[in-house]
Design a protein around this motif. Structure first.
Motif, mmCIF file in Angstrom:
data_model
loop_
_atom_site.group_PDB
_atom_site.id
_atom_site.type_symbol
_atom_site.label_atom_id
_atom_site.label_comp_id
_atom_site.label_asym_id
_atom_site.label_seq_id
_atom_site.Cartn_x
_atom_site.Cartn_y
_atom_site.Cartn_z
ATOM 1 N N GLN A 18 0.868 -1.191 0.000
ATOM 2 C CA GLN A 18 0.000 0.000 0.000
ATOM 3 C C GLN A 18 0.901 1.235 0.000
ATOM 4 O OE1 GLN A 18 -3.408 -0.344 -0.169
ATOM 5 N NE2 GLN A 18 -2.900 -2.507 -0.375
ATOM 6 N N TYR A 19 1.142 1.801 -1.162
ATOM 7 C CA TYR A 19 2.035 2.946 -1.271
ATOM 8 C C TYR A 19 1.620 3.777 -2.464
ATOM 9 C CZ TYR A 19 3.955 -0.454 -4.483
ATOM 10 O OH TYR A 19 4.074 -1.389 -5.470
ATOM 11 N N THR A 20 2.026 4.995 -2.452
ATOM 12 C CA THR A 20 1.756 5.902 -3.557
ATOM 13 C C THR A 20 2.961 5.904 -4.480
ATOM 14 O OG1 THR A 20 0.438 7.274 -2.080
ATOM 15 C CG2 THR A 20 1.133 8.274 -4.147
ATOM 16 N N VAL A 21 2.713 5.880 -5.765
ATOM 17 C CA VAL A 21 3.809 5.946 -6.727
ATOM 18 C C VAL A 21 3.708 7.237 -7.533
ATOM 19 C CG1 VAL A 21 4.027 3.442 -6.961
ATOM 20 C CG2 VAL A 21 2.558 4.695 -8.535
ATOM 21 N N LEU A 22 4.817 7.606 -8.094
ATOM 22 C CA LEU A 22 4.897 8.730 -9.009
ATOM 23 C C LEU A 22 5.090 8.160 -10.408
ATOM 24 C CD1 LEU A 22 7.449 10.828 -6.921
ATOM 25 C CD2 LEU A 22 4.948 11.005 -6.888
ATOM 26 N N THR A 23 4.693 8.920 -11.404
ATOM 27 C CA THR A 23 4.938 8.498 -12.779
ATOM 28 C C THR A 23 5.943 9.450 -13.419
ATOM 29 O OG1 THR A 23 3.078 9.785 -13.628
ATOM 30 C CG2 THR A 23 2.640 7.489 -13.013
ATOM 31 N N ALA A 24 6.648 8.946 -14.398
ATOM 32 C CA ALA A 24 7.752 9.690 -15.007
ATOM 33 C C ALA A 24 7.330 11.010 -15.634
ATOM 34 C CB ALA A 24 8.439 8.814 -16.054
ATOM 35 N N ASP A 25 6.059 11.141 -16.016
ATOM 36 C CA ASP A 25 5.594 12.367 -16.661
ATOM 37 C C ASP A 25 5.095 13.418 -15.673
ATOM 38 O OD1 ASP A 25 6.217 11.434 -19.191
ATOM 39 O OD2 ASP A 25 4.296 10.418 -19.386
ATOM 40 N N MET A 26 5.011 13.062 -14.408
ATOM 41 C CA MET A 26 4.579 14.058 -13.411
ATOM 42 C C MET A 26 5.612 15.172 -13.331
ATOM 43 S SD MET A 26 3.147 11.573 -10.377
ATOM 44 C CE MET A 26 2.525 12.884 -9.310
ATOM 45 N N THR A 27 5.159 16.358 -13.000
ATOM 46 C CA THR A 27 6.087 17.481 -12.858
ATOM 47 C C THR A 27 6.787 17.401 -11.506
ATOM 48 O OG1 THR A 27 4.502 18.976 -11.822
ATOM 49 C CG2 THR A 27 4.589 18.965 -14.252
ATOM 50 N N ARG A 29 6.959 19.729 -9.379
ATOM 51 C CA ARG A 29 6.061 20.312 -8.380
ATOM 52 C C ARG A 29 5.062 19.263 -7.873
ATOM 53 N NH1 ARG A 29 5.117 25.264 -7.184
ATOM 54 N NH2 ARG A 29 5.828 26.117 -9.159
ATOM 55 N N GLN A 30 4.467 18.487 -8.765
ATOM 56 C CA GLN A 30 3.518 17.448 -8.356
ATOM 57 C C GLN A 30 4.197 16.415 -7.454
ATOM 58 O OE1 GLN A 30 2.487 16.399 -12.414
ATOM 59 N NE2 GLN A 30 0.350 17.016 -12.055
ATOM 60 N N CYS A 31 5.421 16.092 -7.763
ATOM 61 C CA CYS A 31 6.143 15.096 -6.969
ATOM 62 C C CYS A 31 6.507 15.632 -5.588
ATOM 63 C CB CYS A 31 7.377 14.629 -7.720
ATOM 64 S SG CYS A 31 6.946 13.706 -9.214
ATOM 65 N N ILE A 32 6.887 16.890 -5.522
ATOM 66 C CA ILE A 32 7.170 17.503 -4.219
ATOM 67 C C ILE A 32 5.896 17.526 -3.392
ATOM 68 C CG2 ILE A 32 7.868 19.628 -3.029
ATOM 69 C CD1 ILE A 32 9.555 20.228 -5.607
ATOM 70 N N GLU A 33 4.791 17.882 -4.011
ATOM 71 C CA GLU A 33 3.508 17.886 -3.299
ATOM 72 C C GLU A 33 3.164 16.492 -2.784
ATOM 73 O OE1 GLU A 33 0.996 19.588 -6.313
ATOM 74 O OE2 GLU A 33 1.549 21.641 -5.773
ATOM 75 N N ALA A 34 3.480 15.452 -3.564
ATOM 76 C CA ALA A 34 3.214 14.076 -3.135
ATOM 77 C C ALA A 34 4.105 13.688 -1.954
ATOM 78 C CB ALA A 34 3.410 13.111 -4.297
ATOM 79 N N LEU A 35 5.376 14.090 -1.980
ATOM 80 C CA LEU A 35 6.264 13.816 -0.841
ATOM 81 C C LEU A 35 5.702 14.446 0.429
ATOM 82 C CD1 LEU A 35 9.922 14.363 -2.156
ATOM 83 C CD2 LEU A 35 8.765 12.193 -1.767
ATOM 84 N N ASN A 38 2.384 12.805 1.636
ATOM 85 C CA ASN A 38 2.582 11.465 2.194
ATOM 86 C C ASN A 38 3.584 11.453 3.347
ATOM 87 O OD1 ASN A 38 1.058 9.364 0.455
ATOM 88 N ND2 ASN A 38 1.863 10.852 -0.995
ATOM 89 N N LYS A 39 4.195 12.607 3.613
ATOM 90 C CA LYS A 39 5.187 12.735 4.685
ATOM 91 C C LYS A 39 6.286 11.675 4.577
ATOM 92 C CE LYS A 39 2.577 15.583 7.664
ATOM 93 N NZ LYS A 39 2.366 16.552 6.655
ATOM 94 N N VAL A 40 6.848 11.556 3.363
ATOM 95 C CA VAL A 40 7.956 10.649 3.097
ATOM 96 C C VAL A 40 9.086 11.428 2.443
ATOM 97 C CG1 VAL A 40 6.518 8.564 2.916
ATOM 98 C CG2 VAL A 40 6.964 9.939 0.873
ATOM 99 N N LEU A 41 10.283 10.839 2.445
ATOM 100 C CA LEU A 41 11.443 11.517 1.886
ATOM 101 C C LEU A 41 11.836 10.992 0.511
ATOM 102 C CD1 LEU A 41 13.567 11.721 5.141
ATOM 103 C CD2 LEU A 41 12.035 13.444 4.153
ATOM 104 N N ALA A 42 11.152 9.922 0.081
ATOM 105 C CA ALA A 42 11.404 9.345 -1.234
ATOM 106 C C ALA A 42 10.164 8.585 -1.673
ATOM 107 C CB ALA A 42 12.604 8.403 -1.181
ATOM 108 N N MET A 43 10.000 8.494 -2.984
ATOM 109 C CA MET A 43 8.876 7.741 -3.548
ATOM 110 C C MET A 43 9.333 7.053 -4.823
ATOM 111 S SD MET A 43 5.688 10.364 -2.958
ATOM 112 C CE MET A 43 4.393 9.175 -3.271
ATOM 113 N N PRO A 44 8.770 5.862 -5.093
ATOM 114 C CA PRO A 44 9.129 5.165 -6.329
ATOM 115 C C PRO A 44 8.467 5.817 -7.535
ATOM 116 C CG PRO A 44 7.452 3.933 -5.152
ATOM 117 C CD PRO A 44 7.826 5.102 -4.279
#
Length: 165
Positions: A18-27, A29-35, A38-44
């Motif tokens: 149960q985890y959130t993933v990022l996709t290669a086309d996300m910006t 900014r979107q990835c920072i917002e996801a971090l 989710n209060k994590v320091l890295a995401m796949p």
């Protein structure tokens, strides 16, 4: 002494699915917002088929928005003294401007592709070695398909260690 029937914990036994993933086309900014969300320091990061392609880590983001002298000088103390002493004039306005300049770029440009990748049937102790060497988040990937099947966090590994203690 271990018997021949001894069975060790594997990565699949401790990983979370149960985890959130990022996709290669996300910006970026979107990835920072996801971090942050989710209060994590890295995401796949995965491709459209769910295959693991890398990891987005806060360190890579920070390296992208710091002055280059800070990134390339391994003597952090010297850089910190330059900032504190006013030799290197750096403000949060400067940092935010550098972020704004790259915020809409795709995250694929900012991936860590050197992160160790675990397999589901690997002994969990392998993850402990990576934990010791500074990794806090490890992807678990099915070797034949390349699909991301789980993640192991430092918390999950430490929790597993405590089970038998």
């Amino acid at each position: 002494m271990k018997s021949s029937s001894y069975s060790d914990d594997t990565c699949s036994q401790a990983m979370t699915t149960q985890y959130t993933v990022l996709t290669a086309d996300m910006t970026l900014r979107q990835c920072i917002e996801a971090l942050v969300a989710n209060k994590v320091l890295a995401m796949p990061v995965v491709d459209d088929q769910g295959r693991y392609i890398g990891q987005f880590r806060k360190n890579l983001l920070i390296a992208s928005i710091l002055p280059q002298v800070a990134v390339h000088d391994p003597r952090f103390g010297n850089v910190a003294r330059m900032i504190d002493g006013g030799v290197l004039a750096e403000t949060m306005v400067d940092v935010r401007e550098r972020l704004a300049a790259i915020a809409d770029k795709p995250v694929r440009r900012y991936l860590d592709t050197d992160t160790p990748v675990l397999q589901p049937d690997q002994p969990l102790v392998t993850a402990i070695f990576y934990l010791f060497h500074g990794r806090n988040f490890l992807p678990v990937v099915e070797p034949d398909s390349g699909l991301l099947v789980g993640v192991l966090s430092a918390w999950a590994i430490l929790e597993n260690i405590l089970k038998a203690a």
